[in-house]
Design an enzyme around this catalytic site. Sequence first.
Site, PDB file in Angstrom:
ATOM      1  N   SER A   1       0.699  -1.380  -0.114  1.00  0.00           N
ATOM      2  CA  SER A   1       0.157  -0.020   0.184  1.00  0.00           C
ATOM      3  C   SER A   1       0.828   1.217   0.043  1.00  0.00           C
ATOM      4  CB  SER A   1      -1.029   0.007   1.079  1.00  0.00           C
ATOM      5  OG  SER A   1      -0.214  -0.018   2.433  1.00  0.00           O
TER       6      SER A   1
ATOM      7  N   LYS B   1      -6.518   3.696   8.528  1.00  0.00           N
ATOM      8  CA  LYS B   1      -5.609   4.628   7.866  1.00  0.00           C
ATOM      9  C   LYS B   1      -6.026   6.122   7.929  1.00  0.00           C
ATOM     10  CE  LYS B   1      -3.253   1.172   4.875  1.00  0.00           C
ATOM     11  NZ  LYS B   1      -3.262   0.744   3.438  1.00  0.00           N
TER      12      LYS B   1
END
Length: 794
Positions: free
Chosen positions: A675, A718
């Site tokens: 990611s 996140k």
Amino acid sequence: MSNKPYIATRELVIFPETVTPIFIGREASLKSLDEAINNFDGKLVLSMQKDTEMEEPKLPKDVYTTGVLVKIIQSVEMPNGNIKILVESKSKVVINKFEKQNGVIFCEYEKIFLRPISESKSQALRKKVLEKFSEYAKKTQKILPDIVQNINGIEDVEKVFNLICTHLPIKSVTKQEILEITDIEKCALKILEVLSIEMEVFVLDMNIESRVKEQMAELQKNYYLREKIKVIKDELGEEIDNEEDAQELDGRIKNSKIPKDLKEKLLKEVSRLRKMPDFSSEASVIRSYVETVLDLPWSKSTKDEIDIEKAKEILDEDHYGLEEVKERILEFLAVKKLNNTLKGSIICLVGPPGVGKTSLAHSVARAMNRKFTRISLGGVRDEAEIRGHRRTYVGAMPGRIVNSLKQIGVNNPVMLFDEIDKMASDFRGDPASAMLEVLDPAQNNNFEDHYIDHTFDLSKVFFICTANDLGGIPGPLRDRMEIIFIESYTEFEKLNIAKRYLIPQTQEENGLKDYKIPFSDASILKIINEYTREAGVRNLKREIGKLFRKMAKEAVLSKTKKLSVTETKIKKYLGNVKYRPDKIRKEEGKVGVVNGLAWTVVGGTTLEVQAVKMDGKGRLQLTGKLGDVMKESAQVAYSYVRYIKDKLGIKENFYEKCDVHLHFPEGAVPKDGPSAGITITTAIISVLTNKEVRQDVAMTGEITITGEVLAVGGIKEKVIGAHRVGIREVVLPFDNKIDTEELPKEISKQMKFYFAKTYDDVKKIVFKDEKKAKKVVTKKVAKKVSEKKENKVI
């Protein structure tokens, strides 16, 4: 015709010319007794009442009219208020009439005399009756020899008959029949008949007793020996023999509701048990096996209380958030209410420690009114822990599942398999494979434990599993469960949990229940952000407990009830901060420094990527304890930059003349995953083009070698991590747009999202000198949400 006071006797027939003791206690009888003593020279009439239980017999239907006239010889008052009298019977009488005067019963009577017979005939009858009576007394041993000898010395036939009837242990009704006979010959024949019958009954009893003794001789011998062995073993301190246990087990087996074939098997085992020595180890194995099988809840269940509204209240009361899990439980209850034959369900709650997975299972049991049992699978590596041991040695025992059902006592509990991802396998077997049958609704109705050696129905059990990492669960086992992910709590959720539950509970636990201690929201948030770093609330509760212990000590020493918690007092109570939260980025822009986003088990966080360019030979250097996937992601990003260098305006062959060093701070923390692809790409482009990167923007997304931005996981954590450090703009992959809908409202309203399909979309946003580009999709900043959100708790 004479008139005398009358008393009815109970089960007592008195014959003429005998002396008999009588106990007088009834009020009417006491009045008649006083009247006889005071006015009738101690004379009264006695006859037996027909019903011995009747307290006040009705005259004349409830008494016999043939009785005796007696004279009271002695009268003694007993301690209990009754009177004992000794009477001498004079003659036989027949009662013609009863009359009650002033509470005293009187009767009119006539004396009865036996019809006379010849002397020779009377003596013959006397002799025959005495012979029979002597024979009876000798054979039965029920008459004392002295009595027989005294009666033999009496010449008067009538007196002989009266004494014999008095001493015969026969029914009172039979004696009354003899008393009513007025013919000496008939009286003699009746006595002979009674004596013959009594002797026949006695002989029959003796024969039966003899036969019983013969049949019981062996059993009595065995019993005697067993009792003797029992006493010896008791003296030696050893266990007694197992015969009593075997008898008890027999009874339990016959009265149990276990399957018929298993019942027959257990009876055979008990039969074997009887034949074994007490000290045999196999006897102990059999006894334990039979008792374990009988203790299992083969047919015992608790009744479900399915009230959807009540269940929702319980789940909301016990836990904050977790809406997906609560909704799944309520769906199950609704279907269960409509279809009572629904088989057991298997739910697996996956999430970081401390978010309420285990406590949620308790709430499910309470909502369903079922019993709860928990089995911890962490570190289990022996298959026998699940399926049980083979019954071949003394230490054999059933598996944890069957043993839990035995302890809980019902066959439909809520059963929690805690830490199912922590099971291991070795030479002793694979417990995860053994769980396949347990957690398959199509098979677990015939689950067979090796120890029980018989199928047991687990389909009524409501299974709930918990795990921290889904990757630790084998694929086939994971396929049998419905996976529900429980994410980490936001700081706002932790704030509400602390205010409503953690603080009141911990305050009471530390003896400060009667103290009013105000907590400011700022002080709670300070504890959350600077003293704990976790997905759940376990450490938060520990820190709050530590704070209350300090205040308890302060309250005892200062003897004051004025206590409070503010931001300034937190350091006094809890010491220096443990975690320093990242500060909001105020710089206009930096070259080679990019804010990425990362997921951890304790929630989301920012992941800074730093890049520098140096003279060299085109090497890409990576530092920061990176995993293989992340290293490959850096190589992909580097190759993509080389591929588009002309578009970027890079004229020099940097891959030949300079090295690029990428560093990921916090080098002691392992980092892995794809990611950070667009973050790494941005850092490389920044140092090669000398362009500044915006520091108020964070990003996450996987980069392909052709520049496409692919979706990644952990978006909720996140974004919350970015919000925590003050970042309000985030670049996400376009395919992750739907994931932003799961964000808490207080977070999403304050965030601005950019959704990118390719890296060109990212480049237009993150570099300071780019012209204002058209955004693919955005969400505008909303007004700051109030922190007074409705509180819930786990």
